[in-house]
Scaffold this active site. Structure first.
Site, PDB file in Angstrom:
ATOM      1  N   ASP A 213       0.863  -1.187   0.000  1.00  0.00           N
ATOM      2  CA  ASP A 213       0.000   0.000   0.000  1.00  0.00           C
ATOM      3  C   ASP A 213       0.896   1.233   0.000  1.00  0.00           C
ATOM      4  O   ASP A 213       2.027   1.167  -0.480  1.00  0.00           O
ATOM      5  CB  ASP A 213      -0.952  -0.035   1.196  1.00  0.00           C
ATOM      6  CG  ASP A 213      -2.272   0.662   0.912  1.00  0.00           C
ATOM      7  OD1 ASP A 213      -2.245   1.885   0.652  1.00  0.00           O
ATOM      8  OD2 ASP A 213      -3.324   0.002   0.933  1.00  0.00           O
ATOM      9  N   HIS A 236       2.254   2.069  -3.137  1.00  0.00           N
ATOM     10  CA  HIS A 236       1.348   3.027  -3.757  1.00  0.00           C
ATOM     11  C   HIS A 236       1.869   4.449  -3.691  1.00  0.00           C
ATOM     12  O   HIS A 236       1.125   5.392  -3.915  1.00  0.00           O
ATOM     13  CB  HIS A 236      -0.035   2.950  -3.099  1.00  0.00           C
ATOM     14  CG  HIS A 236      -0.758   1.667  -3.375  1.00  0.00           C
ATOM     15  ND1 HIS A 236      -2.021   1.392  -2.869  1.00  0.00           N
ATOM     16  CD2 HIS A 236      -0.397   0.570  -4.096  1.00  0.00           C
ATOM     17  CE1 HIS A 236      -2.399   0.182  -3.274  1.00  0.00           C
ATOM     18  NE2 HIS A 236      -1.435  -0.326  -4.008  1.00  0.00           N
TER      19      HIS A 236
END
Length: 387
Positions: A213, A236
């Site tokens: 993430d 991310h």
């Protein structure tokens, strides 16, 4: 002779003034075999260090220490507690033991705590597998959480396979993190490397984050955040948000990110908010000196954030975004659109500056997209034609 006496006296004075009480977890019954539950031993060592009026050190020798969920409470007499870890702290094999807890290692209301070295292995992969199958799984535990704490130092820490966030800072003041290394699978869900919100004066330096993430996520109420020398990927990227989840939301301000490298990430620099009414804002943000390598969205503002089209009220984002500078950013985009500013129609982004930005796509000129944004370019900016 007088000089010699003075030197001896001064040495004794210095040693006594900076005396440190040492608490070895082995002395409290911890076993470095990775099998015996050492939770009570660590909590007892904390209680002893917390109750001391001197500077204290909790020492964790080499070995593997099996630990359940632990909460280290503040209100300590000592305002200088160093936790020196030469070993590895390991979570139970059964993910449910931690999965039902909010955190694995939690510090609340502490002042002057330093964590030096060591590794934290949360064994989160079995929980990730559960979530991938779509079965009824617990949310999972953040590996290391500091809440309402001041003067925190984290140096040289390795965090492995967290069930959820690796490190979370919430409601804290004066936090310095350096030499952090985070490792989790590219497919691991919600395993943000570092999450900070409602905190002031946080520094993250010279760290490597590989996760599933956000490498670093920045939540509401964050101000005076400095990030420098971070390598991100997979992951991310570095994200401000998601914002606008609530109406009365604190703003994000004075964020500086310097000398970063993104490799094979979903995003580079992202600001994201739900399309909801909110009183929040983002202002005075500086993204400077970054290298992008095969990044899907090197520069992106998304004020219509709505993953899987769930919990999206089809409103207009109330987050006001202004005074954001992107400077000295170069590299490659994995998609044709390297710069995307998709801002709120009610509160257009303002004061957006692109200064010496050079992003390409497959050795070609990349594209840019702008909606509801006011700004300007300085120097060489590729792709151009947007602001």
């Amino acid at each position: 002779m007088a000089s010699l006496f003075f030197l001896i006296f001064f040495a004794l004075y210095v040693n006594s003034s900076f005396a440190t009480d040492n608490y070895n977890v082995l002395s409290y019954g911890a076993k470095p075999n990775g099998i015996t539950d050492s939770t009570k031993a660590f909590l007892d060592a904390w209680a002893a260090a917390c109750g001391s009026t001197d500077s204290t050190m909790i020492y964790v020798p080499k070995g593997r220490y099996l630990l359940g969920s632990m909460s280290f409470k503040g209100g300590c007499k000592s305002h200088s507690i160093t936790i020196r870890i030469d070993g590895t702290l390991v979570a139970p094999e059964d993910y449910l033991i931690l999965g039902k807890a909010t955190s694995w290692l939690s510090f609340e209301g502490v002042d002057g705590v330093s964590i030096i070295g060591g590794a934290l292995d949360a064994k989160g992969s079995t929980l990730w597998d559960c979530k991938a199958k779509g079965t009824d799984c617990p949310t999972g535990a953040t590996t290391l959480r500091f809440t309402n704490s001041n003067n925190i130092r984290i140096n040289g820490l390795l965090s492995l396979n967290s069930q959820m966030f690796h490190i979370a800072i919430n409601g804290c003041q004066d936090v310095h993190v350096e030499g952090l290394k985070v490792i989790a699978s590219r497919d691991s869900p919600n395993t943000d490397g570092f999450h900070v919100q409602s905190s002031n004066n946080v520094v993250i330096m010279n760290s490597v984050i590989k996760t599933g993430d956000d490498c670093i996520s920045i939540g509401p109420g964050t101000k005076n955040l400095w990030i420098e020398g971070v390598k991100c990927g997979p992951g991310h990227g570095i994200s401000i948000g998601s914002l606008a989840w609530t109406l009365d939301e604190e703003g994000v301000q004075n964020v500086t990110v310097k000398r970063t490298i993104f490799a094979d990430t979903q995003n580079g620099f992202r600001i994201k908010s739900w399309a909801r009414h909110s009183n929040g804002f983002v202002q005075r943000v500086r993204f400077m000196g970054a290298i992008m390598r095969n990044v899907q969205n090197p520069i992106i503002i998304d004020q219509h954030y709505c993953p899987h089209n769930i919990n999206c009220p089809n409103e207009v984002s109330g987050i006001k975004i202004g005074d954001v500078i992107y400077q000295g950013i170069r590299g490659t985009s994995a998609t044709p659109v390297a710069i995307k500013f998709d801002c709120s129609s009610k509160y257009p982004c303002s004061g957006i500056k692109l200064h010496n930005v050079n992003l390409t796509y497959s050795n070609q000129v990349a594209q840019s997209f702008c909606a509801n944004v006011v700004g300007r370019t300085i120097g060489l900016v590729q792709p151009d034609g947007c602001l």
